[in-house]
Design an enzyme around this catalytic site. Structure first.
Site, short mmCIF file in Angstrom:
data_model
loop_
_atom_site.label_atom_id
_atom_site.label_comp_id
_atom_site.label_asym_id
_atom_site.label_seq_id
_atom_site.Cartn_x
_atom_site.Cartn_y
_atom_site.Cartn_z
N LEU A 1 79.03 27.98 -25.35
CA LEU A 1 80.21 27.86 -24.53
C LEU A 1 81.47 27.74 -25.40
CD1 LEU A 1 81.52 27.38 -21.70
CD2 LEU A 1 80.99 24.96 -21.96
N PRO B 1 86.69 28.82 -30.68
CA PRO B 1 87.71 28.21 -31.52
C PRO B 1 88.91 27.68 -30.72
CG PRO B 1 86.91 30.21 -32.54
CD PRO B 1 86.23 30.11 -31.21
N ILE C 1 77.79 26.12 -32.43
CA ILE C 1 76.67 26.27 -31.50
C ILE C 1 75.41 25.67 -32.12
CG2 ILE C 1 75.26 27.92 -30.20
CD1 ILE C 1 78.30 27.53 -29.32
N GLU D 1 79.25 17.75 -25.56
CA GLU D 1 78.87 17.74 -24.14
C GLU D 1 79.91 17.01 -23.28
OE1 GLU D 1 74.96 17.43 -22.84
OE2 GLU D 1 74.08 18.15 -24.69
N GLN E 1 97.41 9.05 -17.69
CA GLN E 1 96.13 8.82 -18.37
C GLN E 1 95.93 7.37 -18.81
OE1 GLN E 1 95.03 11.72 -21.30
NE2 GLN E 1 95.05 13.40 -19.82
#
Ligand SMILES: Cc1cc2nc3c(=O)[nH]c(=O)nc-3n(C[C@H](O)[C@H](O)[C@H](O)COP(=O)(O)OP(=O)(O)OC[C@H]3O[C@@H](n4cnc5c(N)ncnc54)[C@H](O)[C@@H]3O)c2cc1C
Ligand SMILES: Cc1cc2nc3c(=O)[nH]c(=O)nc-3n(C[C@H](O)[C@H](O)[C@H](O)COP(=O)(O)OP(=O)(O)OC[C@H]3O[C@@H](n4cnc5c(N)ncnc54)[C@H](O)[C@@H]3O)c2cc1C
Lengths: 635, 253
Positions: free
Chosen positions: A197, A200, A231, A443, A543
């Site tokens: 997925l 750069p 990856i 992730e 935030q």
């Protein structure tokens, strides 16, 4: 009176109601997480979405107990039996064959070990048995992954990149043909898989990938071009789940737009190459490379999960695998704590074993408690998933954030307890520390996942607020809803709100903790509502606020999870129940205090002022491109 | 081609610290990790190897004991045994089950199943009896090759290397025969996870000693089980001379 005024206040500002709706649009900034699809295309008259998720409902100040009480018990006798048989050989393999320090040093998994892992069946834990795997459910998977996490996180990522994300898409979204073709290859036939997925220019913002696949003139293939970065298993994988933009025509408008599509790509298609293994801080034995795609011809039947659905596919894969990280980290914490305790109970300093000193005791108590909480979350979520839950995404995100941060803290403290010995390579803790660092980054970074939890929850609460607003437009038809709400608010306004009662679900000995959790739910729900009223859709940009909301939600969910697990242990009169109770009480006391502090910050002028200050400090530093202050000597 | 019978016993895992029950009637087994007796693992490995080398047609694993014995049988099946026989002995009776009983059971099964080779571990790590293989051969009146560290099949004979005091003994036995496995016979394989899953589908037959016509009434009575005496704390002596004189004092040199 106050209660009605409050509701009226929301109702009287139609502009705000419209703005609230904008919260529904899943912001780009949380795109490594699944958008809350339930709210998409919100029509003014559509009823607010329902969810079985405890975390989701907690944002409304409500308790949805179905997924938290009682603590899930999903394995039948036969599944327990099978699992018990699998635990021993897996443990034995990691103790006797795999050598984590050697793997770390070689920056690859030793050949014999890798072959052994394939032989063992560790690469196909959840592939159905008739397709070459073990057919384990999530709970069984969690238990085995815990063993991996206790021994070698680098191997864990080699395994996880393969099955938790690499081919998980095929398991979740594959057609029967795709499953029959590929699942045996990634299990019995020992071909590595990878999940591709990140690019750069596109990390957290996964929707912005540039790799692109266009249909060939004969319509039989997609031609893929692009490159991926970092990856895992990128240099080993034969089978890859690759995400790329594809032109998709909007059925209604006829407009052609790029949308992400997932593909199953085989290296043997041609045009697939990879860079050298990256040099990394940790999980060194796991292979991480760039992967390049040059005019790769992908047969159209290798589209995974439908054209244009790639983003959803990616997010579902990630969401589906997160509990595994919590399980692995539980194992890590178990093993590093064992090392530290072994040291502490034998090390004599100042005339006593150091475990007799309060400073060490506090560390060991916290380490033990954090492991208990993490492990409880992991199996609660795997249990929910195994019972068919679809509403576990916030919980899964929390599990990943919490587990990766606890494991880091616990390992750091284990090193501290062991003093100089903890710093030595052969002790095996410094490697774990390095290995662990990445878990807060990949992730979905923990920062992004916090935003995801906060925003998704707020969006859900917002939808319900709107329902209330609509009810006011037709009060007679919605009398029940309104009266309930008015009663709730009246109680709250005089400070009597003890929250939705959770004591009924817990063991009597935990009543006090359940009461404080109940109160936290009520406080939390109110804080969310106030924040919504105050910031409206602009909450997305707040935030500092969102972060504190997320932290409160993590504390609150974890309180409830341990209350549930400990209740089960007390009810079963488990031999460790009293020990668990100590940890549960400690956790609940401290977590509720943190929640109070975090929620107060949302309205405290001092804290809000600090947010402004921090924003300004950061801007100054960034403008300057380095720290602004000089050293006190002035040069 | 031969049919091989292997005996597998469920014992307290070798890594577990053994605790004696307060009433001295035995050792604590509840909640304690159990596994296959390590010498039996070696026996299973040897049998499975014979099958892989096409020297054997079928490997049958047998275990005597309460229902948990099936776990051990499943391990044997996962390692490559073809089928299993569970000789059901209730927990109470199992406590007084001795090699004499087991050997009669094994002998009967060996005859019923028409096996050509029986391979057992040389001893179980719980009671350390080291009698079952010998007695089984006796009951069957078959030749025995105990403490085997190497087994080769030549025609209808087995060439067996035995580890004996002071060296190795090479012997020949005619089939049918009974073997007992010593530590260096082979390195038992791991049961892989897929094989464990497959093992669940392999046949497991249950019989009772009564079905086999074996009387398992106790021949012994356990009077008491005790911990080994606790080692006395040592003392540090200042120099070698004192050490030597102390040793002399105690009659050690
Ligand atoms: C060892 C390793 C293995 C990996 N394996 C894989 C793999 O197998 N497959 C794969 O596809 N990818 C893989 N990745 C990539 C990984 O998923 C990304 O590194 C991760 O998603 C973060 O992206 P980034 O590194 O580009 O950071 P960025 O997205 O650039 O983020 C940098 C920082 O900015 C913060 N940030 C970003 N956006 C916002 C926002 N809107 N608001 C507030 N803060 C924000 C982030 O939290 C982070 O702290 C791997 C990475 C590593 C290091
Ligand atoms: C890379 C490295 C370089 C070093 N260089 C040097 C050097 O050049 N010269 C030199 O002399 N030494 C050196 N040292 C040794 C270093 O100073 C010691 O490691 C340090 O003093 C801690 O001692 P220890 O490792 O024995 O830990 P311990 O003293 O055993 O402590 C273990 C743990 O117990 C805690 N603890 C101990 N006593 C108590 C108490 N009473 N109450 C509460 N907690 C307690 C400690 O805080 C620690 O967490 C070096 C060590 C390393 C790792």
């Amino acid at each position: 009176m106050y209660a009605i005024r409050l509701v009226n206040k929301i109702n009287l500002k139609p502009t705000e109601a419209v703005r609230l709706r904008l919260v529904d649009v899943a912001p780009r900034c949380i795109s490594t997480t699944i958008p809350c699809g339930a709210n998409k295309g919100d029509k003014l008259n559509k009823p607010a979405p329902k969810s079985q998720s405890f975390v989701m409902n907690m944002f409304r100040g409500q308790v949805q107990a179905s997924q938290v009480f009682p603590y899930p018990k999903v394995l039948n006798e036969e599944q327990v039996d099978t699992l018990q048989m699998l635990v021993d050989p897996t443990t034995k393999f990691f103790e006797e064959v795999n050598n984590p320090l050697k793997n770390d040093q070689l920056e690859k998994v030793e050949e014999a070990s890798l072959a052994g892992l394939w032989e063992l069946g560790a690469f196909g834990l959840q592939v159905p048995q008739d397709l070459g795997g073990l057919g384990l459910n999530n709970t069984q998977y969690a238990r085995l992954v815990e063993i991996v996490g206790a021994n070698d996180l680098g191997v864990g990522i080699t395994l996880g990149a393969h099955q938790s994300i690499g081919f998980k898409g095929i398991l979740l979204f594959g057609t029967p043909e795709q499953k029959a073709k590929y699942l045996p290859r990634v299990s019995a036939e020992k071909q590595f898989a990878a999940f591709c997925l990140t690019e750069p220019s596109s990390g957290s913002d996964a929707g912005s990938i540039k790799s692109r696949a266009v249909l060939s003139p004969d319509g039989k293939h997609y031609i893929l071009n692009g490159s991926k970065i970092w990856i895992s298993n990128g240099g080993l994988a034969e089978i890859m789940t690759v995400f790329a933009q594809t032109p998709v025509k909007d059925e209604k408008t006829g407009e052609v737009k790029d949308k992400v599509t997932a593909f199953i790509v085989e290296r043997s298609f041609g045009g697939v190459t990879n860079g050298p293994p990256e040099k990394k801080m940790g999980i060194k034995c796991s292979n991480t490379t760039e992967v390049y795609y040059e005019d790769v011809k992908i047969p159209i039947e290798n589209v995974l999960g439908g054209v244009g659905n790639g983003f959803k596919v990616a997010m579902n894969i990630l969401n589906n695998g997160r509990f595994g990280m919590a399980a692995a980290m539980s194992g890590t914490m178990r093993s590093v704590t064992r090392k530290a305790v072994d040291f502490a109970t034998n090390r004599l300093q100042f005339g006593n074993k150091i475990d007799s000193y309060g400073a060490i005791q506090e560390k060991i108590a916290r380490m033990s408690t954090l492991q208990y909480v993490t492990e409880s979350i992991a199996y609660m979520i795997s249990g929910n998933m195994d019972s068919g839950s679809q509403d576990y995404h916030l919980e899964a995100a929390i599990s990943k954030v919490f587990a990766s941060e606890c494991a880091w803290y616990v390992t750091d403290e284990a090193i501290q307890i062991m003093g100089g010995m903890g710093f030595m390579r052969d002790t095996g803790l410094e490697r774990v520390m390095r290995d662990l660092r990445i878990f807060r980054i990949f992730e979905g970074t923990n920062d992004i996942l916090r935003l995801f939890v906060a925003l998704t929850g707020i969006q859900f609460a917002g939808a319900h607020l709107k329902e209330l607003q609509r009810a006011f437009k037709n009060p007679t038809a919605n009398l029940g809803l309104l009266l309930g709400e008015i009663r709730k608010r009246a109680i709250a306004s005089v400070g009597l709100d003890s929250g939705p009662d959770m004591t009924q679900y817990v063991h009597p000995e935990l009543k006090g903790c359940a009461e404080s959790a109940s109160k936290c739910v009520a406080d939390f729900g109110r804080a969310i509502e106030s924040a919504l009223i105050k910031y409206n859709r602009k909450i997305v940009e707040e935030q500092f606020v969102l972060n504190r909301i997320a932290n409160s939600s993590i504390d609150l969910y974890t309180m409830v999870v341990v209350l549930s697990r400990c209740t089960q242990s007390l009810n079963n009169k488990s031999s460790t129940a009293n020990h668990e109770k100590l940890m549960t009480e400690l956790w609940c006391n401290e977590a509720s205090a943190r929640i109070e502090k975090n929620l107060k910050a949302l309205t405290s002028s001092v804290e809000l002022g600090n947010f402004t200050k921090m924003s300004a400090i950061s801007k100054n530093v960034c403008q300057n491109g380095a720290l602004v202050q000089q050293n006190p000597l002035g040069f | 081609m031969a049919r091989v019978l292997v005996g597998v016993k469920r014992v307290i895992d070798y890594a577990v610290k053994i605790r004696v029950k307060p009433d001295k009637s035995g050792v604590v087994t509840e909640g304690v990790k159990h596994s296959m007796n390590p010498f039996d693992e070696i026996a299973v490995e040897e049998a499975v190897k014979m099958k892989e080398k096409k020297l054997a047609t079928e490997v049958v694993a047998v275990s005597c004991g309460p229902s948990q014995a099936q776990e051990t049988l499943r391990t044997a099946l996962a390692m490559g045994a073809d089928r299993a026989i569970h000789v059901e002995v209730p927990a109470g009776d199992y406590e007084t089950l001795q090699p004499i009983h087991i050997s009669k059971i094994l002998a009967k099964i060996a005859q019923d199943e028409k096996v050509d080779i029986v391979i057992l571990g040389k001893q179980a790590i719980d009671d350390d009896s080291n009698q079952t293989a010998q007695m089984t051969a006796g009951v069957l009146d078959w030749p025995q090759a105990t403490f085997a560290s190497k087994v080769e099949k030549k025609d209808s004979e087995l060439h067996v290397t035995r580890e004996i005091d002071g060296g190795l003994e090479n012997i020949k036995v005619k089939l049918p025969a009974v073997l007992s496995a010593d530590l260096r016979l082979n390195e038992p394989r791991y049961a892989t996870l897929p094989n464990i899953m497959k093992a669940k589908k392999k046949p497991l037959k249950k019989v009772t000693p009564k079905d086999l016509g074996v009387d398992i009434s106790p021949r012994i009575q356990v009077i008491s089980v005790e911990d080994p005496p606790v080692r006395q704390a040592g003392s540090i002596v200042p120099d070698v001379d004192t050490l030597v004189s102390k040793l002399k004092e105690k009659g050690h040199c």
